[in-house]
Design a protein around this motif. Structure first.
Motif, PDB file in Angstrom:
ATOM      1  N   PHE A  64      -3.876   3.067   5.469  1.00 47.45           N
ATOM      2  CA  PHE A  64      -2.955   3.209   4.341  1.00 47.45           C
ATOM      3  C   PHE A  64      -3.496   2.495   3.104  1.00 47.45           C
ATOM      4  CE2 PHE A  64       0.651   1.729   1.822  1.00 47.45           C
ATOM      5  CZ  PHE A  64       1.282   2.934   1.559  1.00 47.45           C
ATOM      6  N   LEU A  65      -4.009   1.278   3.285  1.00 48.57           N
ATOM      7  CA  LEU A  65      -4.558   0.524   2.161  1.00 48.57           C
ATOM      8  C   LEU A  65      -5.790   1.221   1.585  1.00 48.57           C
ATOM      9  CD1 LEU A  65      -4.223  -3.098   3.568  1.00 48.57           C
ATOM     10  CD2 LEU A  65      -2.767  -1.994   1.854  1.00 48.57           C
ATOM     11  N   PHE A  66      -6.622   1.760   2.466  1.00 53.76           N
ATOM     12  CA  PHE A  66      -7.836   2.428   2.010  1.00 53.76           C
ATOM     13  C   PHE A  66      -7.502   3.705   1.243  1.00 53.76           C
ATOM     14  CE2 PHE A  66     -12.360   2.171   2.222  1.00 53.76           C
ATOM     15  CZ  PHE A  66     -12.789   3.466   1.990  1.00 53.76           C
ATOM     16  N   LEU A  67      -6.480   4.412   1.686  1.00 55.94           N
ATOM     17  CA  LEU A  67      -6.059   5.639   1.011  1.00 55.94           C
ATOM     18  C   LEU A  67      -5.704   5.359  -0.446  1.00 55.94           C
ATOM     19  CD1 LEU A  67      -5.337   8.660   1.297  1.00 55.94           C
ATOM     20  CD2 LEU A  67      -3.045   7.914   1.958  1.00 55.94           C
ATOM     21  N   HIS A  68      -5.136   4.207  -0.696  1.00 51.35           N
ATOM     22  CA  HIS A  68      -4.705   3.869  -2.047  1.00 51.35           C
ATOM     23  C   HIS A  68      -5.735   3.090  -2.851  1.00 51.35           C
ATOM     24  CE1 HIS A  68      -0.770   5.572  -1.502  1.00 51.35           C
ATOM     25  NE2 HIS A  68      -0.776   5.054  -0.298  1.00 51.35           N
ATOM     26  N   SER A  69      -6.594   2.350  -2.175  1.00 52.70           N
ATOM     27  CA  SER A  69      -7.557   1.512  -2.900  1.00 52.70           C
ATOM     28  C   SER A  69      -8.901   2.220  -3.100  1.00 52.70           C
ATOM     29  CB  SER A  69      -7.781   0.201  -2.159  1.00 52.70           C
ATOM     30  OG  SER A  69      -8.353   0.448  -0.886  1.00 52.70           O
ATOM     31  N   LYS A  70      -9.290   3.069  -2.167  1.00 59.52           N
ATOM     32  CA  LYS A  70     -10.509   3.892  -2.216  1.00 59.52           C
ATOM     33  C   LYS A  70     -11.827   3.145  -2.046  1.00 59.52           C
ATOM     34  CE  LYS A  70      -8.236   7.693  -3.197  1.00 59.52           C
ATOM     35  NZ  LYS A  70      -7.590   8.367  -2.125  1.00 59.52           N
ATOM     36  N   THR A  71     -11.827   1.821  -2.060  1.00 58.01           N
ATOM     37  CA  THR A  71     -13.080   1.090  -1.833  1.00 58.01           C
ATOM     38  C   THR A  71     -12.877   0.054  -0.737  1.00 58.01           C
ATOM     39  OG1 THR A  71     -12.691  -0.707  -3.405  1.00 58.01           O
ATOM     40  CG2 THR A  71     -13.706   1.314  -4.285  1.00 58.01           C
ATOM     41  N   GLU A  72     -13.959  -0.256  -0.046  1.00 58.18           N
ATOM     42  CA  GLU A  72     -13.890  -1.252   1.022  1.00 58.18           C
ATOM     43  C   GLU A  72     -13.464  -2.614   0.484  1.00 58.18           C
ATOM     44  OE1 GLU A  72     -17.390  -1.407   3.559  1.00 58.18           O
ATOM     45  OE2 GLU A  72     -17.672   0.736   3.212  1.00 58.18           O
ATOM     46  N   ASP A  73     -14.059  -3.022  -0.626  1.00 53.34           N
ATOM     47  CA  ASP A  73     -13.737  -4.340  -1.183  1.00 53.34           C
ATOM     48  C   ASP A  73     -12.268  -4.452  -1.557  1.00 53.34           C
ATOM     49  OD1 ASP A  73     -16.342  -5.210  -0.875  1.00 53.34           O
ATOM     50  OD2 ASP A  73     -16.914  -4.740  -2.935  1.00 53.34           O
ATOM     51  N   ALA A  74     -11.746  -3.444  -2.232  1.00 49.04           N
ATOM     52  CA  ALA A  74     -10.346  -3.467  -2.642  1.00 49.04           C
ATOM     53  C   ALA A  74      -9.429  -3.422  -1.423  1.00 49.04           C
ATOM     54  CB  ALA A  74     -10.044  -2.316  -3.582  1.00 49.04           C
ATOM     55  N   CYS A  75      -9.780  -2.610  -0.449  1.00 48.38           N
ATOM     56  CA  CYS A  75      -8.984  -2.503   0.772  1.00 48.38           C
ATOM     57  C   CYS A  75      -8.941  -3.839   1.504  1.00 48.38           C
ATOM     58  CB  CYS A  75      -9.558  -1.423   1.673  1.00 48.38           C
ATOM     59  SG  CYS A  75      -8.675  -1.220   3.230  1.00 48.38           S
ATOM     60  N   PHE A  76     -10.103  -4.464   1.649  1.00 50.51           N
ATOM     61  CA  PHE A  76     -10.148  -5.744   2.362  1.00 50.51           C
ATOM     62  C   PHE A  76      -9.404  -6.830   1.593  1.00 50.51           C
ATOM     63  CE2 PHE A  76     -12.363  -9.642   3.868  1.00 50.51           C
ATOM     64  CZ  PHE A  76     -11.906  -9.583   5.174  1.00 50.51           C
ATOM     65  N   ALA A  77      -9.502  -6.817   0.276  1.00 52.19           N
ATOM     66  CA  ALA A  77      -8.759  -7.795  -0.518  1.00 52.19           C
ATOM     67  C   ALA A  77      -7.255  -7.630  -0.334  1.00 52.19           C
ATOM     68  CB  ALA A  77      -9.125  -7.639  -2.006  1.00 52.19           C
ATOM     69  N   LEU A  78      -6.779  -6.402  -0.313  1.00 53.68           N
ATOM     70  CA  LEU A  78      -5.359  -6.152  -0.060  1.00 53.68           C
ATOM     71  C   LEU A  78      -4.954  -6.576   1.345  1.00 53.68           C
ATOM     72  CD1 LEU A  78      -4.973  -2.643  -1.737  1.00 53.68           C
ATOM     73  CD2 LEU A  78      -3.930  -4.779  -2.512  1.00 53.68           C
ATOM     74  N   PHE A  79      -5.801  -6.263   2.303  1.00 55.94           N
ATOM     75  CA  PHE A  79      -5.535  -6.635   3.695  1.00 55.94           C
ATOM     76  C   PHE A  79      -5.418  -8.161   3.824  1.00 55.94           C
ATOM     77  CE2 PHE A  79      -6.802  -7.793   7.990  1.00 55.94           C
ATOM     78  CZ  PHE A  79      -5.970  -6.985   8.746  1.00 55.94           C
ATOM     79  N   ARG A  80      -6.329  -8.878   3.187  1.00 55.40           N
ATOM     80  CA  ARG A  80      -6.306 -10.348   3.243  1.00 55.40           C
ATOM     81  C   ARG A  80      -5.012 -10.891   2.640  1.00 55.40           C
ATOM     82  NH1 ARG A  80     -11.140 -13.122   0.775  1.00 55.40           N
ATOM     83  NH2 ARG A  80     -10.387 -14.867   1.998  1.00 55.40           N
ATOM     84  N   ARG A  81      -4.551 -10.297   1.569  1.00 59.19           N
ATOM     85  CA  ARG A  81      -3.281 -10.743   0.962  1.00 59.19           C
ATOM     86  C   ARG A  81      -2.110 -10.532   1.913  1.00 59.19           C
ATOM     87  NH1 ARG A  81      -3.062 -12.580  -4.253  1.00 59.19           N
ATOM     88  NH2 ARG A  81      -4.924 -12.144  -5.453  1.00 59.19           N
ATOM     89  N   LEU A  82      -2.128  -9.412   2.590  1.00 68.03           N
ATOM     90  CA  LEU A  82      -1.061  -9.145   3.547  1.00 68.03           C
ATOM     91  C   LEU A  82      -1.097 -10.112   4.724  1.00 68.03           C
ATOM     92  CD1 LEU A  82      -1.037  -5.250   3.667  1.00 68.03           C
ATOM     93  CD2 LEU A  82       0.743  -6.743   2.744  1.00 68.03           C
ATOM     94  N   MET A  83      -2.270 -10.445   5.157  1.00 70.68           N
ATOM     95  CA  MET A  83      -2.394 -11.372   6.288  1.00 70.68           C
ATOM     96  C   MET A  83      -1.946 -12.757   5.881  1.00 70.68           C
ATOM     97  SD  MET A  83      -3.315  -9.625   8.877  1.00 70.68           S
ATOM     98  CE  MET A  83      -3.903 -10.792  10.095  1.00 70.68           C
TER      99      MET A  83
END
Length: 83
Positions: A64-83
């Motif tokens: 879901f995060l990747f679908l909206h962020s489109k890049t690995e770096d942005a996706c991982f940054a969002l994931f880290r915030r959620l964690m």
């Protein structure tokens, strides 16, 4: 259980099983490049959070995060915030 800066074999095997199960009816997630990117993000999460490792359904969150962020770096940054 603490880990040593890499995913366990068990985590890697589970990630490999779960990637194709991530929103299987969505064409976007059938793309090999997208699947490989998600694999790298999930493996990075394993390393970043060794006390958790990989657990089932993280693939859907990262998808879901990747679908909206489109890049690995942005996706991982969002994931880290959620964690």
């Amino acid at each position: 259980m603490m880990r040593s800066g890499r995913c366990s074999t068990t985590d890697i095997e589970q990630i490999k099983r779960d990637i194709p199960r991530t929103f299987p009816d969505e064409e976007y997630f059938q793309d090999t490049d997208v699947q490989e990117s998600m694999m790298r993000v999930l493996m990075a999460a394993c390393v970043e959070y060794p006390e958790i490792g990989y657990v089932q359904s993280m693939n859907f969150l990262v998808g879901f995060l990747f679908l909206h962020s489109k890049t690995e770096d942005a996706c991982f940054a969002l994931f880290r915030r959620l964690m």
